[in-house]
Design a protein around this motif. Structure first.
Motif, PDB file in Angstrom:
ATOM      1  N   ILE A  18       0.837  -1.201   0.000  1.00 16.62           N
ATOM      2  CA  ILE A  18       0.000   0.000   0.000  1.00 16.62           C
ATOM      3  C   ILE A  18       0.873   1.253   0.000  1.00 16.62           C
ATOM      4  CG2 ILE A  18      -1.655   1.330   1.370  1.00 16.62           C
ATOM      5  CD1 ILE A  18      -2.756  -1.432   2.303  1.00 16.62           C
ATOM      6  N   ALA A  19       1.913   1.256   0.840  1.00 16.81           N
ATOM      7  CA  ALA A  19       2.834   2.403   0.889  1.00 16.81           C
ATOM      8  C   ALA A  19       3.575   2.556  -0.433  1.00 16.81           C
ATOM      9  CB  ALA A  19       3.817   2.225   2.048  1.00 16.81           C
ATOM     10  N   THR A  20       3.944   1.439  -1.048  1.00 19.87           N
ATOM     11  CA  THR A  20       4.638   1.483  -2.335  1.00 19.87           C
ATOM     12  C   THR A  20       3.747   2.083  -3.414  1.00 19.87           C
ATOM     13  OG1 THR A  20       5.951  -0.472  -1.745  1.00 19.87           O
ATOM     14  CG2 THR A  20       5.822   0.088  -4.077  1.00 19.87           C
ATOM     15  N   MET A  21       2.485   1.689  -3.425  1.00 21.96           N
ATOM     16  CA  MET A  21       1.543   2.246  -4.394  1.00 21.96           C
ATOM     17  C   MET A  21       1.319   3.732  -4.150  1.00 21.96           C
ATOM     18  SD  MET A  21      -1.236  -0.858  -4.573  1.00 21.96           S
ATOM     19  CE  MET A  21      -2.258  -0.113  -5.842  1.00 21.96           C
ATOM     20  N   LEU A  22       1.329   4.146  -2.885  1.00 23.13           N
ATOM     21  CA  LEU A  22       1.185   5.563  -2.553  1.00 23.13           C
ATOM     22  C   LEU A  22       2.355   6.361  -3.106  1.00 23.13           C
ATOM     23  CD1 LEU A  22      -0.112   7.948  -1.117  1.00 23.13           C
ATOM     24  CD2 LEU A  22       0.928   7.170   1.020  1.00 23.13           C
ATOM     25  N   VAL A  23       3.567   5.844  -2.933  1.00 22.63           N
ATOM     26  CA  VAL A  23       4.764   6.509  -3.470  1.00 22.63           C
ATOM     27  C   VAL A  23       4.676   6.616  -4.991  1.00 22.63           C
ATOM     28  CG1 VAL A  23       7.243   6.203  -3.858  1.00 22.63           C
ATOM     29  CG2 VAL A  23       6.303   5.944  -1.562  1.00 22.63           C
ATOM     30  N   GLN A  24       4.149   5.572  -5.611  1.00 13.92           N
ATOM     31  CA  GLN A  24       3.989   5.564  -7.064  1.00 13.92           C
ATOM     32  C   GLN A  24       3.104   6.733  -7.510  1.00 13.92           C
ATOM     33  OE1 GLN A  24       1.827   2.190  -8.765  1.00 13.92           O
ATOM     34  NE2 GLN A  24       3.538   1.826 -10.152  1.00 13.92           N
ATOM     35  N   GLN A  25       2.082   7.040  -6.720  1.00 17.67           N
ATOM     36  CA  GLN A  25       1.175   8.146  -7.051  1.00 17.67           C
ATOM     37  C   GLN A  25       1.782   9.507  -6.716  1.00 17.67           C
ATOM     38  OE1 GLN A  25      -2.754   7.614  -5.413  1.00 17.67           O
ATOM     39  NE2 GLN A  25      -2.801   5.435  -5.914  1.00 17.67           N
ATOM     40  N   LEU A  26       2.547   9.566  -5.628  1.00 19.50           N
ATOM     41  CA  LEU A  26       3.127  10.842  -5.203  1.00 19.50           C
ATOM     42  C   LEU A  26       4.246  11.298  -6.125  1.00 19.50           C
ATOM     43  CD1 LEU A  26       3.364  10.276  -1.328  1.00 19.50           C
ATOM     44  CD2 LEU A  26       1.771  11.780  -2.524  1.00 19.50           C
ATOM     45  N   ILE A  39      14.846  -4.676   4.086  1.00 20.62           N
ATOM     46  CA  ILE A  39      15.431  -4.020   2.915  1.00 20.62           C
ATOM     47  C   ILE A  39      16.403  -4.956   2.198  1.00 20.62           C
ATOM     48  CG2 ILE A  39      15.162  -1.668   3.815  1.00 20.62           C
ATOM     49  CD1 ILE A  39      18.101  -1.688   4.584  1.00 20.62           C
ATOM     50  N   ASP A  40      16.445  -6.206   2.661  1.00 21.90           N
ATOM     51  CA  ASP A  40      17.315  -7.222   2.062  1.00 21.90           C
ATOM     52  C   ASP A  40      16.648  -7.769   0.800  1.00 21.90           C
ATOM     53  OD1 ASP A  40      18.891  -9.404   1.393  1.00 21.90           O
ATOM     54  OD2 ASP A  40      19.167 -10.047   3.468  1.00 21.90           O
ATOM     55  N   GLU A  41      17.318  -7.635  -0.343  1.00 22.89           N
ATOM     56  CA  GLU A  41      16.715  -8.079  -1.602  1.00 22.89           C
ATOM     57  C   GLU A  41      16.487  -9.586  -1.651  1.00 22.89           C
ATOM     58  OE1 GLU A  41      20.934  -8.187  -4.122  1.00 22.89           O
ATOM     59  OE2 GLU A  41      19.397  -6.698  -4.570  1.00 22.89           O
ATOM     60  N   ARG A  42      17.150 -10.334  -0.753  1.00 20.42           N
ATOM     61  CA  ARG A  42      16.923 -11.773  -0.695  1.00 20.42           C
ATOM     62  C   ARG A  42      15.587 -12.124  -0.040  1.00 20.42           C
ATOM     63  NH1 ARG A  42      22.567 -13.051   2.174  1.00 20.42           N
ATOM     64  NH2 ARG A  42      21.786 -11.210   3.262  1.00 20.42           N
ATOM     65  N   ASN A  43      14.998 -11.158   0.619  1.00 24.43           N
ATOM     66  CA  ASN A  43      13.688 -11.333   1.232  1.00 24.43           C
ATOM     67  C   ASN A  43      12.618 -10.963   0.202  1.00 24.43           C
ATOM     68  OD1 ASN A  43      11.301 -11.202   2.657  1.00 24.43           O
ATOM     69  ND2 ASN A  43      12.021  -9.743   4.187  1.00 24.43           N
ATOM     70  N   PRO A  44      11.797 -11.930  -0.250  1.00 23.38           N
ATOM     71  CA  PRO A  44      10.799 -11.645  -1.294  1.00 23.38           C
ATOM     72  C   PRO A  44       9.830 -10.518  -0.927  1.00 23.38           C
ATOM     73  CG  PRO A  44      10.983 -14.009  -0.905  1.00 23.38           C
ATOM     74  CD  PRO A  44      11.768 -13.333   0.179  1.00 23.38           C
ATOM     75  N   GLY A  45       9.566 -10.350   0.388  1.00 19.24           N
ATOM     76  CA  GLY A  45       8.621  -9.322   0.819  1.00 19.24           C
ATOM     77  C   GLY A  45       9.273  -8.018   1.221  1.00 19.24           C
ATOM     78  N   SER A  46      10.539  -7.822   0.849  1.00 19.60           N
ATOM     79  CA  SER A  46      11.260  -6.619   1.261  1.00 19.60           C
ATOM     80  C   SER A  46      10.816  -5.396   0.467  1.00 19.60           C
ATOM     81  CB  SER A  46      12.765  -6.818   1.079  1.00 19.60           C
ATOM     82  OG  SER A  46      13.098  -6.851  -0.302  1.00 19.60           O
ATOM     83  N   TRP A  47      11.165  -4.231   0.990  1.00 18.28           N
ATOM     84  CA  TRP A  47      10.846  -2.977   0.308  1.00 18.28           C
ATOM     85  C   TRP A  47      11.521  -2.899  -1.058  1.00 18.28           C
ATOM     86  CZ3 TRP A  47       7.174   0.336   1.757  1.00 18.28           C
ATOM     87  CH2 TRP A  47       6.705   0.268   3.072  1.00 18.28           C
ATOM     88  N   ARG A  48      12.745  -3.359  -1.141  1.00 17.67           N
ATOM     89  CA  ARG A  48      13.454  -3.325  -2.431  1.00 17.67           C
ATOM     90  C   ARG A  48      12.663  -4.080  -3.496  1.00 17.67           C
ATOM     91  NH1 ARG A  48      18.865  -1.676  -2.205  1.00 17.67           N
ATOM     92  NH2 ARG A  48      19.762  -1.616  -0.103  1.00 17.67           N
ATOM     93  N   ASN A  49      12.177  -5.258  -3.131  1.00 16.16           N
ATOM     94  CA  ASN A  49      11.459  -6.073  -4.105  1.00 16.16           C
ATOM     95  C   ASN A  49      10.085  -5.501  -4.425  1.00 16.16           C
ATOM     96  OD1 ASN A  49      13.406  -8.134  -4.663  1.00 16.16           O
ATOM     97  ND2 ASN A  49      13.062  -8.939  -2.617  1.00 16.16           N
ATOM     98  N   ALA A  50       9.446  -4.905  -3.435  1.00 16.19           N
ATOM     99  CA  ALA A  50       8.149  -4.269  -3.688  1.00 16.19           C
ATOM    100  C   ALA A  50       8.310  -3.106  -4.664  1.00 16.19           C
ATOM    101  CB  ALA A  50       7.533  -3.788  -2.376  1.00 16.19           C
ATOM    102  N   PHE A  51       9.331  -2.286  -4.444  1.00 15.10           N
ATOM    103  CA  PHE A  51       9.591  -1.157  -5.351  1.00 15.10           C
ATOM    104  C   PHE A  51       9.925  -1.653  -6.755  1.00 15.10           C
ATOM    105  CE2 PHE A  51      10.212   3.079  -3.101  1.00 15.10           C
ATOM    106  CZ  PHE A  51       9.369   2.754  -2.053  1.00 15.10           C
ATOM    107  N   ILE A  56       9.362   1.236  -9.438  1.00 13.74           N
ATOM    108  CA  ILE A  56       9.835   2.496  -8.826  1.00 13.74           C
ATOM    109  C   ILE A  56      11.354   2.437  -8.710  1.00 13.74           C
ATOM    110  CG2 ILE A  56       9.737   4.001  -6.810  1.00 13.74           C
ATOM    111  CD1 ILE A  56       6.945   2.831  -6.257  1.00 13.74           C
ATOM    112  N   GLN A  57      12.031   3.338  -9.390  1.00 10.14           N
ATOM    113  CA  GLN A  57      13.495   3.301  -9.431  1.00 10.14           C
ATOM    114  C   GLN A  57      14.150   4.387  -8.586  1.00 10.14           C
ATOM    115  OE1 GLN A  57      14.264   3.550 -13.660  1.00 10.14           O
ATOM    116  NE2 GLN A  57      13.961   1.345 -13.952  1.00 10.14           N
ATOM    117  N   ARG A  58      13.459   5.481  -8.384  1.00  2.70           N
ATOM    118  CA  ARG A  58      14.060   6.606  -7.657  1.00  2.70           C
ATOM    119  C   ARG A  58      13.866   6.405  -6.153  1.00  2.70           C
ATOM    120  NH1 ARG A  58      11.817  12.037  -9.927  1.00  2.70           N
ATOM    121  NH2 ARG A  58      13.502  12.837  -8.619  1.00  2.70           N
ATOM    122  N   ALA A  59      14.704   5.556  -5.580  1.00  2.00           N
ATOM    123  CA  ALA A  59      14.566   5.241  -4.152  1.00  2.00           C
ATOM    124  C   ALA A  59      15.894   4.788  -3.562  1.00  2.00           C
ATOM    125  CB  ALA A  59      13.513   4.164  -3.957  1.00  2.00           C
TER     126      ALA A  59
END
Length: 262
Positions: A18-26, A39-51, A56-59
């Protein structure tokens, strides 16, 4: 509208997405502050993977235990700051909070937490301070123009009330405080859903996707019957433990019938 928001759905309802989609709109560059595992990319549910999934690249992603890393970037370029498990920063008197406050200054702040209030009303205020002037808030309710005064008044109600001895009175005050915070502050700043609210308002969508929350039943007692030998062992074990606890108050070595127990 007010510079920041709490995304506080209960555990497992997808706050990260939900937060990732919000950033996409902002739009704009985003800084994500989260526990290392999130924030570990090895974690499938991490922020990096969600972005990555949402393109979303600018992060940038920073561990909450190493906020100094954020200052290695030009923090003025960040438009949005996501703080995962924001309740972790409920204590204003820490060096870590001071750094976070500097990072969030002038940014749009997204606070992600299933439990924004842990102990007392001031927990909420510390998080709101990251995006609101607490002595001259922009919230439309005139009762909370001075947020600090409002929260201190609620906090004062709990002073002198013993949580153990006056539990009924304590819980009553906690519930009254929570209601005032919801009605006067959080209704403007918080987006929160429970499983029940999703089932009520999004039942057609759930049915369409074939999704259903598991129904949790009340626990049922299971009784075990010991035979004579097992019962004897059980009783002796309890005796050893309770006798050991008694002596452990005075010596780290436990004794039973004059023998050392290891």
């Amino acid at each position: 509208e007010y510079g920041g928001v709490f995304i506080s759905d209960v555990v497992g309802l997808g706050k990260t997405y939900i937060a990732t989609m919000l950033v996409q709109q902002l739009g704009g560059e985003t800084l994500v502050i989260a526990p290392p595992v999130l924030i570990d990319e090895r974690n499938p549910g991490s922020w990096r993977n969600a972005f990555y999934d949402f393109g979303i690249q600018r992060a940038r992603f920073v561990s909450r235990g190493n906020l100094d890393e954020a200052f290695e970037y030009d923090i003025e370029n960040f438009k949005n700051v996501i703080i995962d498990e924001s309740h972790y920063f409920r204590n204003e008197s820490t060096e870590m909070y001071e750094k976070l406050f500097r990072i969030c200054s002038g940014k749009r702040v997204i606070l992600v937490s299933a439990t924004p209030l842990n102990n007392k009303p001031m927990d909420i205020l510390a998080q709101i301070k990251l995006f609101q002037n607490v002595h001259n808030s922009t919230l439309p309710n005139p009762k909370v123009r001075d947020l600090e005064k409002f929260f201190k008044k609620l906090d004062a109600r709990l002073k002198g009330v013993d949580r153990q001895k006056d539990r009924e009175k304590y819980m009553k005050i906690v519930q009254e405080n929570a209601k005032e915070i919801r009605e006067n502050v959080l209704q403007y700043l918080m987006v929160r859903r429970t499983r029940k609210s999703i089932e009520k308002y999004y039942s057609k969508d759930l049915e369409k996707q074939g999704l259903k929350f598991p129904e949790v039943q009340d626990p049922k007692p299971v009784y075990y019957e010991f035979d004579e030998k097992l019962d004897s062992i059980f009783e002796e074990t309890l005796h050893l433990i309770t006798k050991g606890l008694k002596y452990a108050r005075y010596t780290p070595m436990l004794y039973y019938k004059g023998k050392k127990l290891h």
